[in-house]
Design a protein around this motif. Sequence first.
Motif, PDB file in Angstrom:
ATOM      1  N   GLU B  93      74.778  25.150 -21.759  1.00 29.74           N
ATOM      2  CA  GLU B  93      75.250  26.292 -20.956  1.00 29.74           C
ATOM      3  C   GLU B  93      75.252  25.939 -19.475  1.00 29.74           C
ATOM      4  N   PHE B  97      78.618  26.118 -17.214  1.00 28.70           N
ATOM      5  CA  PHE B  97      78.750  27.020 -16.057  1.00 28.70           C
ATOM      6  C   PHE B  97      78.945  26.225 -14.771  1.00 28.70           C
ATOM      7  N   MET B 100      82.497  25.150 -14.661  1.00 24.43           N
ATOM      8  CA  MET B 100      83.347  26.299 -14.347  1.00 24.43           C
ATOM      9  C   MET B 100      83.336  26.553 -12.837  1.00 24.43           C
ATOM     10  N   ARG B 104      86.688  23.304 -12.843  1.00 24.12           N
ATOM     11  CA  ARG B 104      87.294  22.710 -14.034  1.00 24.12           C
ATOM     12  C   ARG B 104      86.469  23.087 -15.262  1.00 24.12           C
ATOM     13  N   PRO B 105      86.787  24.242 -15.863  1.00 26.12           N
ATOM     14  CA  PRO B 105      86.032  24.660 -17.049  1.00 26.12           C
ATOM     15  C   PRO B 105      86.233  23.668 -18.184  1.00 26.12           C
ATOM     16  N   GLU B 110      83.752  18.984 -25.060  1.00 24.27           N
ATOM     17  CA  GLU B 110      83.768  18.109 -23.890  1.00 24.27           C
ATOM     18  C   GLU B 110      82.388  18.033 -23.248  1.00 24.27           C
ATOM     19  N   ARG B 143      77.704  16.218 -14.966  1.00 26.13           N
ATOM     20  CA  ARG B 143      78.885  16.780 -14.293  1.00 26.13           C
ATOM     21  C   ARG B 143      79.824  15.685 -13.812  1.00 26.13           C
ATOM     22  N   ARG B 148      86.958  16.063 -11.782  1.00 28.30           N
ATOM     23  CA  ARG B 148      88.105  15.300 -11.298  1.00 28.30           C
ATOM     24  C   ARG B 148      88.008  15.081  -9.796  1.00 28.30           C
TER      25      ARG B 148
END
Lengths: 227, 205
Positions: B93, B97, B100, B104-105, B110, B143, B148
Amino acid sequence: MRGPGLAGIVGGVIVRDLTLAGRRPVDVMTAVIFFVIVVSLFPLAVGPESRTLATIAPGVVWVAALLASMLSLGRLFNADYADGTLEQMLLAPQPLSLIVLGKVAAHWLVAGAPLVLISPLLGLQFGLPAEGLAMLALALLLGTPALSLVGALGAALTIGVRGGGALVSLLVLPLCVPVLIFGAGAVEAAVSGMDAGAHLSLLGAFLVMALCFGPWVTAAALRIALD
Amino acid sequence: MLRGESLAAVRGDRRLFAELNFDLQAGEMLYVGGPNGSGKTTLLRMICGLVLPVAGRVLWGGEDIQSLDDAYRADLLYCGHHTALKDDLTGLENLRFASMLGGRPVNEDEALAALERMGMFEVADLPARVMSQGQKRRVNLARLLLTRARLWVLDEPFTALDAAAVEALRATLADHLRAGGMLVLTTHQQASFDGITVRHVEMGQ
């Protein structure tokens, strides 16, 4: 680039904060139980004289709602500040004011909406007539989101301050006076059989104003607080 | 791409640094060195736009980051001192989050794949509260595998990591640089990569 839309970020933050609130139900219940207890103390202290109770009911419920919404404000940004997630929110490519809006909406759903739902029940203790009970819930429905929005600004300004909880109340309570006056006024008008439309319109106007400027100003306050 | 022009920072009434310049091109790394308290973190936060310089400016692609605002932040990923995890959320989670918020959610698969590559698959369903400091770090660093962002700003990313995780992170950073990404780094570990230009900024001189 596949990114969350503007509504997506607000919704995402709401889901996040509601999930967090769900993991700590005690924190959520504290404010609601505080509200119930404070309101229930008055009939016990003032006595069972039904006319006195009906007169003071709107004011008592509104003051209690104001204090209850102050209780949970301290956690709004401070927890995220302490673990560094607030910093990441400031670095998000979406407008910070939308993230603030999401956080405030989640705060209201957790700390404001239960007060709205439970208020008619508490009004019964004061012997409010049916139209008074409905108006009480309606006025709180318009007023409590404004309290959350204004409160968020106070919470943003007191990030990282020791004993910030009391300071938030000192900053925010004076700003909430208009909500209190028109909120309690609407209920009094309904009880005495007058038209409460003017009070509700002013409450609504206050809410719209808080909705337009609150998140934006709070976002600016957050950027200053983390500099 | 990323330029600092005569930057200065003040904390309280103490001057941390002044007239600081750097220039970083695609595929290059900026190594920020110096003793504790010399202003490394302040410089990194300034590059991210969290701290405003008292003098000078930070340029991204020739434009001041203050005017670029949201567009710059879409290219930026910052890992600071905090692990930026919520204690009550699970590793999965937290990562979702965080992605998000980073613009980039990612879906569950993934996110799980990224955790697995960081060797953190087993903590995907554990709340961050019960993770060790090193595990929290690695969940946060997952992350890097999902973003990106072209510019990574990492403040002591190797802290609390074991030898295997340090190697995995170094490989991730090297991949990013070879793909034309940029990296700003503070660390007390040895940090150089084969064939990568490293620019140095020494603080506290």
